[in-house]
Every structure is written in structure tokens, then in C-alpha cells.
Design a protein around this motif. Structure first.
Motif, PDB file in Angstrom:
ATOM      1  N   GLU A   1      31.405  38.233  51.470  1.00 15.55           N
ATOM      2  CA  GLU A   1      30.471  37.122  51.297  1.00 15.55           C
ATOM      3  C   GLU A   1      29.041  37.615  51.131  1.00 15.55           C
ATOM      4  OE1 GLU A   1      31.303  34.153  50.677  1.00 15.55           O
ATOM      5  OE2 GLU A   1      33.445  34.519  51.013  1.00 15.55           O
ATOM      6  N   GLY A   2      28.686  38.692  51.842  1.00 22.18           N
ATOM      7  CA  GLY A   2      27.338  39.228  51.696  1.00 22.18           C
ATOM      8  C   GLY A   2      27.059  39.691  50.289  1.00 22.18           C
ATOM      9  N   GLN A   3      28.044  40.310  49.646  1.00 21.12           N
ATOM     10  CA  GLN A   3      27.884  40.776  48.275  1.00 21.12           C
ATOM     11  C   GLN A   3      27.745  39.606  47.313  1.00 21.12           C
ATOM     12  OE1 GLN A   3      31.304  42.637  46.303  1.00 21.12           O
ATOM     13  NE2 GLN A   3      29.978  44.352  45.738  1.00 21.12           N
ATOM     14  N   ARG A   4      28.541  38.553  47.536  1.00 25.23           N
ATOM     15  CA  ARG A   4      28.452  37.370  46.673  1.00 25.23           C
ATOM     16  C   ARG A   4      27.084  36.700  46.799  1.00 25.23           C
ATOM     17  NH1 ARG A   4      33.230  34.797  44.795  1.00 25.23           N
ATOM     18  NH2 ARG A   4      35.016  36.185  44.967  1.00 25.23           N
ATOM     19  N   ALA A   5      26.607  36.583  48.039  1.00 17.73           N
ATOM     20  CA  ALA A   5      25.296  35.969  48.242  1.00 17.73           C
ATOM     21  C   ALA A   5      24.192  36.822  47.611  1.00 17.73           C
ATOM     22  CB  ALA A   5      25.040  35.776  49.738  1.00 17.73           C
ATOM     23  N   PHE A   6      24.348  38.141  47.723  1.00 19.24           N
ATOM     24  CA  PHE A   6      23.370  39.043  47.122  1.00 19.24           C
ATOM     25  C   PHE A   6      23.357  38.879  45.600  1.00 19.24           C
ATOM     26  CE2 PHE A   6      22.450  43.087  45.028  1.00 19.24           C
ATOM     27  CZ  PHE A   6      21.209  43.406  45.551  1.00 19.24           C
TER      28      PHE A   6
ATOM     29  N   THR B   1      29.670  34.907  39.662  1.00 20.97           N
ATOM     30  CA  THR B   1      30.765  35.178  40.595  1.00 20.97           C
ATOM     31  C   THR B   1      31.991  35.717  39.872  1.00 20.97           C
ATOM     32  OG1 THR B   1      29.987  33.434  42.086  1.00 20.97           O
ATOM     33  CG2 THR B   1      32.261  34.163  42.349  1.00 20.97           C
ATOM     34  N   ALA B   2      32.293  35.156  38.717  1.00 18.45           N
ATOM     35  CA  ALA B   2      33.441  35.627  37.940  1.00 18.45           C
ATOM     36  C   ALA B   2      33.226  37.069  37.479  1.00 18.45           C
ATOM     37  CB  ALA B   2      33.669  34.706  36.741  1.00 18.45           C
ATOM     38  N   ARG B   3      32.002  37.382  37.059  1.00 22.20           N
ATOM     39  CA  ARG B   3      31.715  38.762  36.640  1.00 22.20           C
ATOM     40  C   ARG B   3      31.835  39.715  37.838  1.00 22.20           C
ATOM     41  NH1 ARG B   3      29.187  41.056  32.271  1.00 22.20           N
ATOM     42  NH2 ARG B   3      30.452  39.471  31.227  1.00 22.20           N
ATOM     43  N   LEU B   4      31.355  39.302  38.994  1.00 26.32           N
ATOM     44  CA  LEU B   4      31.476  40.134  40.193  1.00 26.32           C
ATOM     45  C   LEU B   4      32.937  40.368  40.551  1.00 26.32           C
ATOM     46  CD1 LEU B   4      30.107  41.623  42.545  1.00 26.32           C
ATOM     47  CD2 LEU B   4      30.042  39.454  43.780  1.00 26.32           C
ATOM     48  N   ASP B   5      33.760  39.311  40.451  1.00 30.40           N
ATOM     49  CA  ASP B   5      35.193  39.462  40.744  1.00 30.40           C
ATOM     50  C   ASP B   5      35.843  40.456  39.790  1.00 30.40           C
ATOM     51  OD1 ASP B   5      35.062  37.687  42.826  1.00 30.40           O
ATOM     52  OD2 ASP B   5      35.722  35.950  41.648  1.00 30.40           O
ATOM     53  N   ARG B   6      35.405  40.429  38.538  1.00 33.99           N
ATOM     54  CA  ARG B   6      35.962  41.371  37.568  1.00 33.99           C
ATOM     55  C   ARG B   6      35.584  42.809  37.903  1.00 33.99           C
ATOM     56  NH1 ARG B   6      33.612  41.759  31.681  1.00 33.99           N
ATOM     57  NH2 ARG B   6      33.299  43.955  32.156  1.00 33.99           N
ATOM     58  N   LEU B   7      34.358  42.987  38.371  1.00 29.72           N
ATOM     59  CA  LEU B   7      33.896  44.333  38.703  1.00 29.72           C
ATOM     60  C   LEU B   7      34.559  44.880  39.962  1.00 29.72           C
ATOM     61  CD1 LEU B   7      30.057  44.051  37.965  1.00 29.72           C
ATOM     62  CD2 LEU B   7      31.816  45.114  36.564  1.00 29.72           C
ATOM     63  N   THR B   8      34.731  44.030  40.954  1.00 30.68           N
ATOM     64  CA  THR B   8      35.340  44.504  42.206  1.00 30.68           C
ATOM     65  C   THR B   8      36.843  44.670  42.072  1.00 30.68           C
ATOM     66  OG1 THR B   8      35.450  42.208  43.000  1.00 30.68           O
ATOM     67  CG2 THR B   8      33.548  43.523  43.666  1.00 30.68           C
ATOM     68  N   GLY B   9      37.459  43.977  41.120  1.00 36.27           N
ATOM     69  CA  GLY B   9      38.884  44.144  40.859  1.00 36.27           C
ATOM     70  C   GLY B   9      39.744  43.139  41.587  1.00 36.27           C
ATOM     71  N   LYS B  10      40.902  42.884  41.027  1.00 36.50           N
ATOM     72  CA  LYS B  10      41.831  41.949  41.643  1.00 36.50           C
ATOM     73  C   LYS B  10      42.323  42.492  42.981  1.00 36.50           C
ATOM     74  CE  LYS B  10      43.574  39.908  37.329  1.00 36.50           C
ATOM     75  NZ  LYS B  10      44.780  39.641  36.504  1.00 36.50           N
ATOM     76  N   GLY B  11      42.445  41.595  43.923  1.00 38.36           N
ATOM     77  CA  GLY B  11      42.947  41.987  45.231  1.00 38.36           C
ATOM     78  C   GLY B  11      41.915  42.617  46.135  1.00 38.36           C
ATOM     79  N   ALA B  12      40.664  42.789  45.633  1.00 35.23           N
ATOM     80  CA  ALA B  12      39.624  43.382  46.468  1.00 35.23           C
ATOM     81  C   ALA B  12      39.232  42.424  47.582  1.00 35.23           C
ATOM     82  CB  ALA B  12      38.396  43.713  45.611  1.00 35.23           C
ATOM     83  N   GLU B  13      38.821  43.009  48.699  1.00 32.74           N
ATOM     84  CA  GLU B  13      38.401  42.202  49.842  1.00 32.74           C
ATOM     85  C   GLU B  13      37.176  41.360  49.461  1.00 32.74           C
ATOM     86  OE1 GLU B  13      36.621  42.856  54.353  1.00 32.74           O
ATOM     87  OE2 GLU B  13      37.231  44.561  53.127  1.00 32.74           O
ATOM     88  N   ARG B  14      37.207  40.110  49.777  1.00 28.12           N
ATOM     89  CA  ARG B  14      36.099  39.210  49.465  1.00 28.12           C
ATOM     90  C   ARG B  14      34.953  39.479  50.435  1.00 28.12           C
ATOM     91  NH1 ARG B  14      35.824  33.860  47.084  1.00 28.12           N
ATOM     92  NH2 ARG B  14      33.997  32.728  47.836  1.00 28.12           N
TER      93      ARG B  14
END
Length: 906
Positions: free
Chosen positions: A199-204, A184-197
Motif C-alpha cells: 500500500e505504501g508503494q501504491r500511495a507513493f 495503478t495498472a502500470r505499477l501492477d505491470r511493473l511489480t508483476g503478477k502475484g507480487a505482494e500488494r
């Protein structure tokens, strides 16, 4: 007026022809006058083959601005249209067709002005212009006075290219377990700060990470099948666990795609992983089959006289590109896709290694080879972006056994079945046999080029081994029995030469004898089952089998002698010689395997059928003209060899797509991905698209266009495109109907100011056609399956998809066999739903897209509507009503909400 340009400029479109004279006059002219002027006077053009086609004058030549761009700015992208040229040169684009001709003179002057300064690609330009002057390239007189001779001699291409270095083998990846929080932390880094959360992407991402878990059983990989609807963000969703695993385990993850467009997209997405270009070049490598890369030895041969005329000009332009390319990829890389099409069929394929004739370390450019550099870079990379075909080839017969990946991500996973079908098939045809003959014998008679035979490639190595030399001589003698130049003409004249040509002649006769299509379908190929063969076919099979057996035996013997040579490791065998021998062994193994498959096919003639395979005879034709004849064998279920060859040796694999189930259940996805053939049951994950299809799209089923009426079909396309003011992707199931519709509507649309391009009509490669379509919101594009599966055009440029009818499978021998094994009509429905889902998937690519999917078929069964996303409005209506709906698209209006039929019937 531009006095330094003494040449007029000519522009032709479907709406007319214009010429801009050096004195500043611009006027419309007729096609006949344009042809006369172009024949007598050098003229400035943009895309000469396209202009020639529109004038109906195939011999048109002149000063093509695209060629000038390729010379001055090699490896730099440009859309080959007036608008694209304007963007590239910093000029204002012309507003009308009449303004294009004077604009071409202005653009030519701007491009030539580059030579007055120190532009980035200056090095090599002077020497390149000198070489092109000897070929009378028409741009040379305008360049020669502008490009100053450098103060010191320029380094020639082959001396300036960097060399790769040998490195120690990479250790096996460590055994690691990914933690959900880290993913999840790596995904947050890739999508960037302030990006819309999302949930489907996180579950994927969490589901995808299970493919990277340690393997518990041999030959039982952790397989995950994940369907992620468009807009989920699955690329970053799997790059997060993939990059994390590569970092922690110190091993490569191979991300495999089906289309070059997705390969390019993945390359851009990895910029989020590694923003620094230098680090990204080391950590992310794109791999393709060797036939995609420039062969430096072939290029050297072409530059030294192996090519003549226009083909030689192409070789020098490619040499300019080779000095600045990022990776040497000629197909889908930074070589402009339009460049080879400017030279029609002259030489581009001869600059790559398409025949498997590489001599590896025996090549003087081996240390600078783009293919070898990519292979070594991928062994040390974190992410390798490949394609399905290369993954399967490497697994089945690759040389890189010590660096074979343990983790795969198969994006566009719905294409795995078709990719495996092509990879593991066998075809004993005239074209395939003559290629093998060339590989063994090399050039014959007056053939030109660098092509070398087996003896020339291995003579120095085999000279150290008497048995190896004898095996080469035996292979050369046996290969003389294979079809040779002119084989097809001899078959048509009833005078085949040799046992293989006799077999092919008998195949041809039997196919025509059992043909049931007749003259009504004279434009297409013919085929028949390999069942109940005639006495003549059985009789011809014996000598053909003996001839092939006489060839495969020395090939196998030579491979064994080379293996023994490696084991003995004589004093003269240094690293380069070892690499050459290893390459020869791999190539021999591939050819021996091919001939072995042919022998199995011949053994089938008069013998028992193998239930695992589908065998048939075919005469391949284009518009009634025969171009190949032969026997074919495909696996009934090609996912079986794919599972055995690729999946079982792996430790983990993720198979993902937006349409993995194609409106069906998981059993469909399991069957087509190979999951049924591995010991461990796969994991399943599904996430629906976040798009509001009810508000963003609609499906319009037009009920009053009569099937088979080409005039009515063309009228429907024209009216819909005009109503939508372009932005239309038109899809066809047959090239002949595509060409017929294009011929009927191109001029009509041009009068409306709506550009129209067409695959299989315009002399432009498919990738460039898509680039042009994406770049012009009023343009429309007609095409076939390649466009249905490989187009990514978000935004207003694509607002309507029109499909000519329900894409029922062609009733081939192979399809009939799979239909019988797969449930009859249900199998057909699965195939159609998959095609419909892919076609619809071109329409909505992002949250602000709006569009209509139009199906010109009253016979669309309601049971197939599950191919479309749940909630998509479906309406059956007349063409007049569909045209009114399409008019709303040109202004980006809201979709009509009235629904006449539910998407998913109860």
C-alpha cells in the motif's frame, strides 16, 4: 603442473606471501624474497598495484591476470579477487590464502585456453596483440602462438563503430493528465503478477503522479517532495507514472540520481518496463557528463604515439573495450573500474574530454562519438537516467536547449543541496587558472598530447571573419598572463610571475598570517574569511582584475562573432560546420561565465560583501603538501540558483529520498530542495519503511572509547569486526584516522581470516571496493563519506555499520556562515541527523536483513536519536558489551530487544 606456463605465481595478503612454482611446488616466502624473485623473474599476479603495496615494493611488475582478462573479455564484469576470477573462469575458488598462488596459474591457463576457440570478443584480438607486442606487453609471448591470424583483415575500431544519424527535432510533449487507475495498472505491470500488494508503494505512485500534471502558472512547476522509507519500492513507484506520462505525452522524463550505483540500479529496473533489449536501448538512455566518456580523438592520438610505456598499454586495452562497450562510459559503465587503477596515474583521464576542448563536427570521429550519440538518443527516449550535476549543467549552459526536459524525478533528493552547492560555486585558484590557460593557448614547450588551443580549434572557422580572428589573437595574448607550469613552486620561492600569480601569492601570505590551527592541524588545508583584506591583497587585486578583464572581453567578442556567423548562414556552413560553431559558442560562454565570476570575486576584495554569497581565501593541502591556492565563492543558499535554473523552467518535478527530512520537519526538506524559491507551494508525501526495525536492527552507542585515542579506536574496530566475523562497514570523518586504524588492524584481521579493504588506502577505485565487499561475506570495508552515501549491499555481507563518532560538521568558513543563517545549533543538528540517517540507511536494505549500527562516541546527544527510524532500539553500553552483541551477527541471530533509551525522546 601446467607446462605451458613457465612463470611462477605470486600472491600477497596481510597474512603472508606465497609463491607457486612451475614445477608444482607452493611455499610461503618472506617479503624480501618475494621482491627479489619478482625483480628477477616475470611472475603471475592478480592486481599488481595491490600486491606491490602489500610487499612495499612500488616498482613491482609482472603478468597481471586482470590485464589479460581486460584484453580477452573486454566490457565483461569481473570482481577482481580470487573468488571473482574463479567465478569468471568456471573454476573452484581457493579455500585459503596459501591456495591462491597455484590457483592463479590454473586460472591463467583457463583464460589462455579461450584463444583456442572462437570466443565472443575474438575480432580485433590478433591485431591488438600485434600492437601490444611492440610495447613489450608481457602477456604477448603467451598469446601470440594461440591467437590465429584472421583469414581477412580485421576492421579497425574507428571503421567498425556505428554512426549516429541526424533526426528532426522532437515535438513538445502533449498536455495530458494521468488517471489514478492507469497509474495503478502500470505499477501492477511493473511489480508483476502475484507480487505482494504494498500500500505504501501504491500511495507513493499516486502522489508522484501529481508531478506530471499540466502546469497552471509560468515558472511555477508542480513540485512534489516525497519521503519514502527504505523498502517502500520508490523506484518502481515513480517509474510507473513517469513511463505512463512519457508514453501518453510523447516526451522524455529525466530521472536524476547522485550516485553511479543508483544509476546502474535504475538501468536494471527499466528491464521491467521494456523487457526487449532492443526496445529498451531506444526507450531508456543513461546520460553522464562528457568527462565520463571515452573521447575517440584522444584515443586515436594515444594509439598513434601520444602515449608511451604503460600508458600506451592502457590505451590499447581501452581500444579493445571501445569495440564492445555499450555506451563508451569509462566511469561507472562497462569498463572495469579496476582497469585504470592498474596503470596508476598513467593516461586514463587523458582519454576523456576533461578540459572542454571538443571540436565537435571538426572531429573526424564526430559521427561515431559516444557523447553525441548519447545526447541524440536521449532526445528521443522515454526515460533518461542522468545525475544531479549533469541536469544542472545542461540547464545552466547546455547546448540542447530545444530538447530540454519538462519533467524531472530527483532520486536521492537529499543530495540536491550539495550538488547545487558544487555546481553554482566559483573558485579563482591556481589549478583552475592554469586549466583556462591550457584551454586558450594549447600545448606549450614540450607538452605532449592532442591538446589544442583556441586558435587551432577555430582557425578555419575564424578565417572567414576578420573580427573573429582578431578576438582569438587577443584572447591568446591575454591568457599568457594566467599562471603557467611551475606556478606553485614560484610562489613558494617568493617569485610569482604575472598579476594572477602575484594575487595568489598574496592570498597565501594572508591565509598563513590569519591561521589559527597551527602545527596541530598541519595535515589539512587552511582558510580565512575574505573580510578586512590587507593592503597588499587590495593592491594585488587591481592588476589581476585588469588581466582577467583583458581575457574575458575577446572571449565574449568571439562568441558574438560566431553567433553572427550562424545568423548569416554563409554557403560553406553545412550541418557539420553549424554544429561545430554551436559547440564553440557554448564552450566560449562557459569560459566567459567563469572569468566573469572570478572578476566578481576580485571586485569583492576591498569592496562590500554580498549577502547572497560566502567568500573566503584558502590554501589547499594534503598531508601538509600544498596543491592549490585561491579565492572561493559559494551561494549562501545554493538551492536558490537551482530553483531558478532547473525548477522554474520545468513543468513538474518529483524530489524523493528515504531521508528527505532527515528526522526533521518538511521545512527542512523545502529549504534544501529549492521549494522556498518557487511561486507554487510543493506537495508533501511521506511513507514509513515497512521494515521492522525493532526486530531487525539496533543502535549501540559505545561509551568507553576515549575520543582522540587512535589505539583505542583501532582496538574497538578490530574487536567488533572479529566478533561479527566481518561483514562490517566502517565509516570515518577523516582520512588520516581511517589510514591510521587500517594500519593498526589489517594484519590482526588477516590472521583471523577476515579480509579488510579501505578507501584511500588500497589502490582500487571505490566502486570496485564495494563490489569486493558485497562478494565476500567475511570481508570488511573502511571508508568516508562516499561510502556513507553510495553503498547498497543487501544481505549478510553487510551486517554491521561502525561509525567512529558523531559526524559533526567541520568548522569551515562556509559552514559558519550557513550555521549563522540557519539557526545556529539547530542547523548543526540538522546536518548531523542527515548524516546519521544516511549511514544507518546502509544497514537494512531488505526484509530479511539483520544488523547493528555502532557509534563509538559517549558524547552522542539524545536529541539526535530522531535520525534513526522510529522504534529502533538504542542502547548505551561498554565496548565489551557491544562485542558480545556483535557476536550474534555472524550467525544471523536475532537482535537483542532490551532498550536502554528510546529512539525519539519526548
Amino acid at each position: 603442473m601446467i607446462p605451458e606456463l613457465p612463470h611462477p605465481a605470486l600472491h600477497a595478503s596481510h597474512s603472508g606471501v606465497w609463491i607457486a612454482l612451475p614445477d608444482g611446488e607452493t611455499r610461503a616466502i618472506g617479503r624480501g624474497e618475494a621482491i627479489r624473485i619478482a625483480a628477477d623473474t616475470p611472475v603471475l599476479l592478480l592486481n599488481a598495484p595491490l600486491v606491490a603495496q602489500r610487499l612495499g615494493y612500488g616498482d613491482l611488475s609482472g603478468l597481471d591476470l586482470l590485464e589479460l582478462w581486460a584484453f580477452l573479455r573486454p566490457a565483461q564484469f569481473m570482481v577482481p579477487t580470487p573468488k571473482g576470477l574463479a567465478r569468471a573462469t568456471g573454476l573452484a575458488p581457493p579455500d585459503t590464502d596459501a591456495g591462491v598462488a597455484p590457483f592463479l596459474r590454473e586460472a591463467a591457463a583457463a583464460m589462455l585456453a579461450l584463444c583456442d576457440g572462437d570466443w565472443p570478443e575474438r575480432e580485433g584480438a590478433w591485431s591488438g596483440a600485434q600492437a601490444l607486442s611492440r610495447l613489450r606487453w608481457p602477456w604477448v609471448p603467451l598469446l601470440s602462438g594461440r591467437i590465429a591470424r584472421p583469414a581477412r583483415d580485421e576492421r579497425w575500431l574507428f571503421s567498425k563503430l556505428p554512426e549516429w544519424e541526424e533526426q528532426a527535432s522532437r515535438p513538445a510533449p502533449r498536455i495530458v493528465t494521468l488517471h489514478a487507475d492507469d497509474v495503478t495498472a502500470r505499477l501492477d505491470r511493473l511489480t508483476g503478477k502475484g507480487a505482494e500488494r504494498r500500500e505504501g508503494q501504491r500511495a507513493f505512485a499516486e502522489a508522484a503522479s501529481t508531478a506530471f500534471a499540466p502546469r497552471d502558472m509560468r515558472d511555477a512547476p508542480n513540485l512534489v517532495l516525497a519521503e519514502a522509507g527504505t523498502g517502500i519500492g520508490k523506484t518502481l513507484g515513480y517509474l510507473a507514472p513517469a513511463s505512463l506520462w512519457a508514453e501518453q505525452a510523447d516526451g522524455p522524463v529525466w530521472v536524476s540520481t547522485f550516485t553511479k550505483a543508483l544509476q546502474r540500479q535504475l538501468g536494471h529496473e527499466t528491464e521491467r518496463l521494456f523487457p526487449d533489449p532492443a526496445e529498451r536501448k531506444h526507450r531508456v538512455v543513461t546520460r553522464k557528463g562528457r568527462e565520463n566518456y571515452l573521447c575517440l580523438l584522444n584515443l586515436e592520438d594515444a594509439l598513434q604515439g601520444g602515449f608511451a610505456g604503460r600508458a600506451a598499454v592502457l590505451a590499447h586495452l581501452v581500444a579493445r573495450w571501445a569495440a564492445y562497450t555499450a555506451d563508451g562510459d569509462m566511469v561507472g559503465g562497462d569498463l572495469p573500474g579496476w582497469l585504470p587503477t592498474l596503470f596508476r596515474r598513467n593516461g586514463s583521464t587523458a582519454l576523456t574530454d576533461r578540459r572542454g576542448e571538443c571540436i565537435y563536427a571538426g572531429c573526424p570521429h564526430y559521427r561515431k562519438c559516444y557523447i553525441e550519440r548519447a545526447a541524440r538518443a536521449s532526445a528521443d527516449a522515454d526515460i533518461v537516467i542522468a545525475n544531479h550535476a549533469l541536469v544542472m549543467v545542461n540547464a545552466a549552459r547546455g547546448r540542447e536547449t530545444t530538447t530540454r526536459p519538462t519533467r524531472y524525478v530527483f532520486d536521492e533528493g537529499h543530495h540536491l543541496f550539495d550538488a547545487a552547492d558544487a555546481m553554482f560555486a566559483a573558485a579563482l585558484t591556481g589549478q583552475e587558472a592554469i586549466e583556462l590557460r591550457r584551454w586558450v593557448l594549447g600545448p606549450e614547450r614540450n607538452s605532449r598530447g592532442r591538446r589544442r588551443g583556441l586558435s587551432a580549434r577555430l582557425s578555419d572557422v575564424a578565417s572567414y571573419d576578420e573580427q573573429g580572428g582578431r578576438a582569438i589573437a587577443d584572447a591568446v595574448q591575454a591568457a599568457s598572463a594566467l599562471p603557467s607550469e611551475g606556478w606553485l613552486q614560484r610562489l613558494n620561492e617568493g617569485e610569482p610571475f604575472g598579476p594572477l600569480e602575484t594575487l595568489l601569492a598574496t592570498v597565501r601570505g594572508l591565509v598563513y598570517a590569519r591561521d589559527e590551527k597551527g602545527a596541530a592541524d598541519a595535515g589539512y588545508g587552511l582558510e580565512t574569511e575574505l573580510a578586512e583584506p590587507s593592503a597588499e591583497l587590495v593592491e594585488a587585486a587591481g592588476p589581476a582584475g585588469e588581466a582577467l578583464d583583458a581575457l574575458v572581453r575577446p572571449l565574449v567578442a568571439l562568441g558574438r562573432r560566431l553567433e553572427a556567423l550562424l545568423a548569416d548562414a554563409p554557403d560553406w556552413m553545412d550541418g557539420a560546420a553549424r554544429a561545430r560553431v554551436e559547440g564553440a559558442i557554448a564552450s566560449l560562454g562557459w569560459r566567459a561565465e567563469t572569468v566573469g565570476a572570478w572578476l566578481a570575486l576580485i571586485a569583492r576584495i576591498g569592496g562590500p560583501a554580498d549577502p547572497d554569497f560566502v567568500d573566503w581565501l584558502a590554501v589547499d593541502r594534503i598531508e601538509g603538501r600544498e596543491y592549490d591556492i585561491g579565492l572561493h565563492r559559494h551561494w549562501l543558499d545554493p538551492s536558490r540558483p537551482f530553483a531558478k535554473t532547473v525548477l522554474e523552467p520545468a513543468h513538474g518535478a518529483l524530489v524523493t529520498s528515504a531521508t528527505l527530512r532527515a528526522g526533521g520537519d518538511w521545512d527542512v526538506a523545502d529549504a534544501r530542495s529549492g521549494a522556498h524559491h518557487i511561486a507554487r507551494a510543493p506537495g508533501h508525501f511521506a511513507a514509513s519503511s515497512p521494515f521492522d526495525y525493532a526486530a531487525q536492527s539496533e543502535v549501540l552507542i559505545v561509551t568507553d572509547v576515549k575520543r582522540g585515542d587512535l589505539s583505542a579506536l583501532a582496538n574497538a574496530y578490530a574487536r567488533l569486526i572479529v566478533a561479527a566475523q566481518g561483514g562490517t562497514l566502517g565509516l570515518f570523518t577523516a582520512i588520516r584516522r581511517l589510514r591510521s586504524v587500517h594500519a593498526r588492524i589489517a594484519d590482526r584481521l588477516a590472521r583471523e581470516g577476515l579480509p579488510l579493504m579501505a578507501q584511500h588506502v588500497d589502490p582500487i577505485d571505490t566502486g570496485t571496493l564495494v563490489d569486493i565487499f558485497r562478494d565476500d561475506g567475511r570481508a570488511s570495508l573502511l571508508g568516508t563519506d562516499a561510502l556513507r552515501d553510495g553503498v547498497d549491499v543487501p544481505g549478510h555481507s553487510l551486517r554491521m555499520v561502525v561509525l567512529e563518532g558523531v559526524p559533526w560538521p567541520k568548522p569551515t568558513v562556509l559552514h559558519a556562515a550557513r550555521r549563522m543563517a540557519g539557526g545556529g545549533k539547530d542547523y548543526d543538528d540538522r546536518v548531523v541527523r542527515a548524516k546519521l540517517a544516511q549511514a544507518f540507511g546502509r544497514l537494512i536494505r531488505r526484509a530479511d536483513d539483520r544488523g547493528a549500527f555502532v557509534l563509538l562516541s559517549a558524547a552522542m546527544p539524545s536529541r539526535l536519536l530522531s535520525a534513526f527510524p522510529e522504534g529502533t532500539p538504542v542502547t548505551r553500553l561498554t565496548l565489551d558489551e557491544a562485542v558480545l552483541r556483535a557476536q550474534r551477527l555472524s550467525s544471523g541471530g536475532d537482535m537483542v530487544q532490551e532498550v536502554h533509551e528510546p529512539t525519539r525522546p519526548a
